[in-house]
Design an enzyme around this catalytic site. Structure first.
Site, PDB file in Angstrom:
ATOM      1  N   ASP A  79     -43.202 -35.979 -26.472  1.00 32.78           N
ATOM      2  CA  ASP A  79     -43.350 -34.667 -25.835  1.00 32.78           C
ATOM      3  C   ASP A  79     -42.264 -33.666 -26.239  1.00 32.78           C
ATOM      4  O   ASP A  79     -42.194 -32.566 -25.688  1.00 32.78           O
ATOM      5  CB  ASP A  79     -43.321 -34.822 -24.300  1.00 32.78           C
ATOM      6  CG  ASP A  79     -44.700 -35.126 -23.706  1.00 32.78           C
ATOM      7  OD1 ASP A  79     -45.725 -34.841 -24.371  1.00 32.78           O
ATOM      8  OD2 ASP A  79     -44.754 -35.638 -22.574  1.00 32.78           O
ATOM      9  N   ARG A 148     -42.765 -30.517 -10.636  1.00 35.92           N
ATOM     10  CA  ARG A 148     -41.670 -30.955 -11.507  1.00 35.92           C
ATOM     11  C   ARG A 148     -40.293 -30.497 -10.984  1.00 35.92           C
ATOM     12  O   ARG A 148     -39.488 -31.297 -10.564  1.00 35.92           O
ATOM     13  CB  ARG A 148     -41.893 -30.425 -12.931  1.00 35.92           C
ATOM     14  CG  ARG A 148     -43.191 -30.904 -13.585  1.00 35.92           C
ATOM     15  CD  ARG A 148     -43.134 -32.387 -13.914  1.00 35.92           C
ATOM     16  NE  ARG A 148     -44.353 -32.867 -14.517  1.00 35.92           N
ATOM     17  CZ  ARG A 148     -44.575 -32.940 -15.829  1.00 35.92           C
ATOM     18  NH1 ARG A 148     -43.656 -32.548 -16.672  1.00 35.92           N
ATOM     19  NH2 ARG A 148     -45.707 -33.424 -16.298  1.00 35.92           N
ATOM     20  N   HIS A 177     -46.689 -26.914 -14.221  1.00 37.81           N
ATOM     21  CA  HIS A 177     -45.514 -26.089 -14.544  1.00 37.81           C
ATOM     22  C   HIS A 177     -45.901 -24.628 -14.303  1.00 37.81           C
ATOM     23  O   HIS A 177     -47.046 -24.242 -14.581  1.00 37.81           O
ATOM     24  CB  HIS A 177     -45.147 -26.201 -16.035  1.00 37.81           C
ATOM     25  CG  HIS A 177     -44.293 -27.375 -16.405  1.00 37.81           C
ATOM     26  ND1 HIS A 177     -44.482 -28.074 -17.578  1.00 37.81           N
ATOM     27  CD2 HIS A 177     -43.222 -27.947 -15.790  1.00 37.81           C
ATOM     28  CE1 HIS A 177     -43.564 -29.029 -17.661  1.00 37.81           C
ATOM     29  NE2 HIS A 177     -42.794 -28.977 -16.593  1.00 37.81           N
ATOM     30  N   CYS A 271     -45.370 -23.529 -23.980  1.00 40.92           N
ATOM     31  CA  CYS A 271     -44.684 -24.816 -23.842  1.00 40.92           C
ATOM     32  C   CYS A 271     -43.894 -25.173 -25.096  1.00 40.92           C
ATOM     33  O   CYS A 271     -42.894 -25.869 -25.026  1.00 40.92           O
ATOM     34  CB  CYS A 271     -45.690 -25.933 -23.582  1.00 40.92           C
ATOM     35  SG  CYS A 271     -46.628 -25.737 -22.076  1.00 40.92           S
TER      36      CYS A 271
HETATM   37  N1  ARG Z   1     -46.696 -33.558 -21.709  1.00 43.43           N
HETATM   38  C1  ARG Z   1     -45.704 -32.626 -21.291  1.00 43.43           C
HETATM   39  C2  ARG Z   1     -45.297 -32.916 -19.855  1.00 43.43           C
HETATM   40  O1  ARG Z   1     -46.160 -33.211 -19.082  1.00 43.43           O
HETATM   41  C3  ARG Z   1     -46.202 -31.224 -21.418  1.00 43.43           C
HETATM   42  C4  ARG Z   1     -45.176 -30.191 -21.125  1.00 43.43           C
HETATM   43  C5  ARG Z   1     -45.702 -28.798 -21.233  1.00 43.43           C
HETATM   44  N2  ARG Z   1     -44.677 -27.841 -21.154  1.00 43.43           N
HETATM   45  C6  ARG Z   1     -44.702 -26.711 -20.430  1.00 43.43           C
HETATM   46  N3  ARG Z   1     -43.756 -25.860 -20.579  1.00 43.43           N
HETATM   47  N4  ARG Z   1     -45.646 -26.500 -19.564  1.00 43.43           N
HETATM   48  O2  ARG Z   1     -44.145 -32.844 -19.509  1.00 43.43           O
END
Ligand code: ARG
Length: 278
Positions: A79, A148, A177, A271
């Site tokens: 990632d 998160r 996010h 992202c």
């Molecule tokens: N697979 C990553 C996660 O779940 C994707 C992150 C995407 N990043 C973002 N800025 N939304 O952490």
């Protein structure tokens, strides 16, 4: 009569400003675990295609006149391509990330090594996923929580970055996010999906941004809100046709990109892009 001074973003001239971005190529990209609903372990990934799509995004920024710093990818961190999660950088101050899940934890230190070069780095105490949940909008920082980043990190960000932070609660796991539910278009202009926020946060957004672009569920579902604006050009997933039309109506220039491979990990253009604000 509305004055240009009080309403710059609804009738402004959409002047772009040159930006500095940090990106990391998807050299080791894969779907090896699931930490958001977009990820299905075992989903085949075409890495060549992912790299080509990522490079097209990088070249899009260069063609728009922006600077791109590339960070070395590390094997075993699939990632790491999602650079936005690595920190929040404002006024030469770098507020580092602390990832929610162990699968991504090691990214923080690798990005720290690169980001100490661009500003004064502060190690975070609380869980926060950088610009994934912190969106800089003019003089304030809009901050997501719910999936998160923890609320205590909002206060920490305000101290470190010396900016007022406005907390917003996310309620839909697909939009885990803040940068999947909302885009900053210019200092006072945003686009967002109302349904992604708690009723209270919807009220905060409606009060602060009465003229915001309200995205449709269809545009959000292709991560259309995961967009990067320089004040005029808005780089967003090409599939978000409705949002692109709404942006054009407001005088922005949508620039569509295809990041279909990286969508499998739950990410889009924003992202993959960490902005360095001097
Ligand atoms: N697979 C990553 C996660 O779940 C994707 C992150 C995407 N990043 C973002 N800025 N939304 O952490």
């Amino acid at each position: 009569m509305t004055s240009v001074l009080t309403r710059p973003d609804t009738i402004g001239d959409r002047t772009p400003t040159r930006r500095h971005y940090v990106m990391c190529p998807p050299t080791h990209f894969a779907i090896e675990y699931a930490i958001n609903p977009w990820m299905r372990p075992g989903t085949p990934v075409d890495r060549e295609l992912a790299l080509a799509q990522w490079d097209a995004l990088r070249r899009t920024y260069l063609d728009l006149g922006h600077e791109v710093t590339v960070v070395e990818p590390e094997p075993g961190l699939p990632d790491m391509v999602y650079a936005a999660n690595a920190a929040t950088v404002v006024g030469g101050r770098v507020y580092g990330a602390r990832f929610r899940y162990p699968q991504r934890a090691a990214e923080a230190e690798l990005y720290r090594k690169a980001l100490v070069e661009v500003g004064t780095y502060t190690e975070p105490t609380f869980v926060n996923e950088g610009e994934g949940d912190f969106l800089v909008a003019g003089d304030v920082v809009l901050a997501g929580t719910g999936f998160r980043t923890e609320p205590r990190a909002h206060a920490e960000a305000a101290r470190v970055l010396r900016r007022p932070v406005i907390g917003l609660e996310l309620v839909d796991p697909r939009y885990y996010h803040l940068d999947t539910a909302m885009a900053v278009l210019s200092g006072h202009d945003v686009a967002y999906l109302p349904e992604a926020f708690s009723p209270r946060s919807r009220g905060v957004l409606a009060g602060r941004y009465p003229d915001a672009v309200l995205a449709s569920p269809a545009d959000a579902a292709v991560l259309g809100l995961n967009a990067v604006s320089d004040g005029r050009h808005v780089v967003l997933p090409a599939a978000a046709a409705g949002l692109a039309a709404a942006l054009r109506d407001r005088g922005y220039e949508p620039v569509g990109v295809d990041l279909s491979e990286l969508l499998k990990g739950g990410g889009g253009p924003k992202c993959c892009t960490l902005e360095v604000r001097a």
